[in-house]
Scaffold this active site. Structure first.
Site, PDB file in Angstrom:
ATOM      1  N   CYS A 163      27.403 -34.868  70.633  1.00 49.06           N
ATOM      2  CA  CYS A 163      27.385 -36.276  70.246  1.00 49.06           C
ATOM      3  C   CYS A 163      28.832 -36.734  70.085  1.00 49.06           C
ATOM      4  O   CYS A 163      29.609 -36.111  69.374  1.00 49.06           O
ATOM      5  CB  CYS A 163      26.598 -36.494  68.966  1.00 49.06           C
ATOM      6  SG  CYS A 163      26.495 -35.067  67.863  1.00 49.06           S
ATOM      7  N   GLU A 190      26.966 -47.117  64.940  1.00 48.46           N
ATOM      8  CA  GLU A 190      26.995 -46.926  66.385  1.00 48.46           C
ATOM      9  C   GLU A 190      25.766 -47.515  67.069  1.00 48.46           C
ATOM     10  O   GLU A 190      24.684 -47.591  66.476  1.00 48.46           O
ATOM     11  CB  GLU A 190      27.012 -45.428  66.727  1.00 48.46           C
ATOM     12  CG  GLU A 190      28.156 -44.653  66.126  1.00 48.46           C
ATOM     13  CD  GLU A 190      28.092 -43.166  66.441  1.00 48.46           C
ATOM     14  OE1 GLU A 190      29.159 -42.555  66.573  1.00 48.46           O
ATOM     15  OE2 GLU A 190      26.972 -42.630  66.564  1.00 48.46           O
TER      16      GLU A 190
END
Length: 259
Positions: free
Chosen positions: A118, A183
């Site tokens: 990630c 995000e």
């Protein structure tokens, strides 16, 4: 055409004549405050906080760029600063998911278990994108880059056309009060059998698990998990996982708001 001289080739003239340079080349200089922010942190992880992320509006449209440091300060996040990210879920031929435990050196969410990889696409032409299809290609390129950097997985073992984009998840989560995440996270699935050589500065441990083994891990009070991974697991992951052969059917253009 005027002559090029020391007088004409000044910073002010360059930025006035070439506004694209002003937009793309301005950088944040280290400050005394930075020295305090990063006191005691790993030198390589501090360096990586200089990477430039893609700043977004509510609709995932790029509207600028800012350092990873700027994007991950909770003081900025609480004022609405939003950036683009991706989460890779890599499954082997047995449909086991490759997990990683983030290194203790990491500035955000150290030591926590999470999905395969990630990270963030960078504010560079090959990774930004100007619409959803090109943005998806940008995060796939970023995923290749980070799988190599974190897990030593060569790009030819994870070809771009083997990544499957599923959806985008908009979430916000604090790390330790100072740092956090806000995000729009692009979810990428891939089936592969790569050679894994973990970078110890990024990854403390890595292992393949079945869905059942992952559920058991969640019951272990001694283990911690990144908030985005836990959020995805509590909502969509196990459904997607049980239908890996039909994973393309889960693709959607809607942004899932999980704030």
């Amino acid at each position: 055409m005027s002559a090029i001289t020391e007088t004409t080739l000044t910073r002010d003239n360059i930025l006035r004549l070439f506004p694209d340079i002003a937009a793309s080349m301005q950088t944040e200089r280290p400050s005394a405050q930075d020295a305090q922010l990063f006191d005691g942190y790993d030198e390589e992880q501090v360096r990586l906080m200089e990477e430039v992320c893609i700043v977004l509006d509510w609709n995932d449209i790029p509207c600028g760029s800012a350092s990873k440091k700027t994007c991950h300060l909770m003081s900025n996040i609480n004022n609405g600063l939003l950036h683009r990210a991706f989460s890779v879920f890599l499954f082997n031929e047995e449909n086991k998911l490759l997990l990683q435990q983030r290194a203790d050196e990491k500035i955000t969410f150290p030591g926590m278990w999470t999905n395969t990889c990630c990270s963030h696409p960078l504010a560079i032409p090959s990774e930004i994108g100007y619409d959803l299809p090109t943005s998806i290609m940008g995060v796939k390129r970023a995923a290749q880059r980070k799988l190599d950097q974190e897990l030593g997985i060569a790009s030819d073992q994870v070809p771009l056309d083997k990544f499957h984009f599923l959806t985008r998840i908009h979430y916000k989560a604090p790390s330790d009060g100072l740092w956090g995440e806000h995000e729009i996270d692009y979810i990428l699935f891939i089936k592969a059998a790569p050679t894994v050589t973990a970078n110890p500065n990024e990854v403390k441990d890595a292992k393949y698990v079945t869905a059942k083994e992952l559920r058991v891990m969640f019951e272990d009070k001694d283990l911690t998990f990144t908030p985005w991974f836990k959020l995805i697991c509590e909502t969509y992951l196990f459904d997607w996982w049980s239908n890996l052969d039909e994973v393309k059917s889960f693709r959607e253009t809607e942004i899932r708001r999980m704030l």
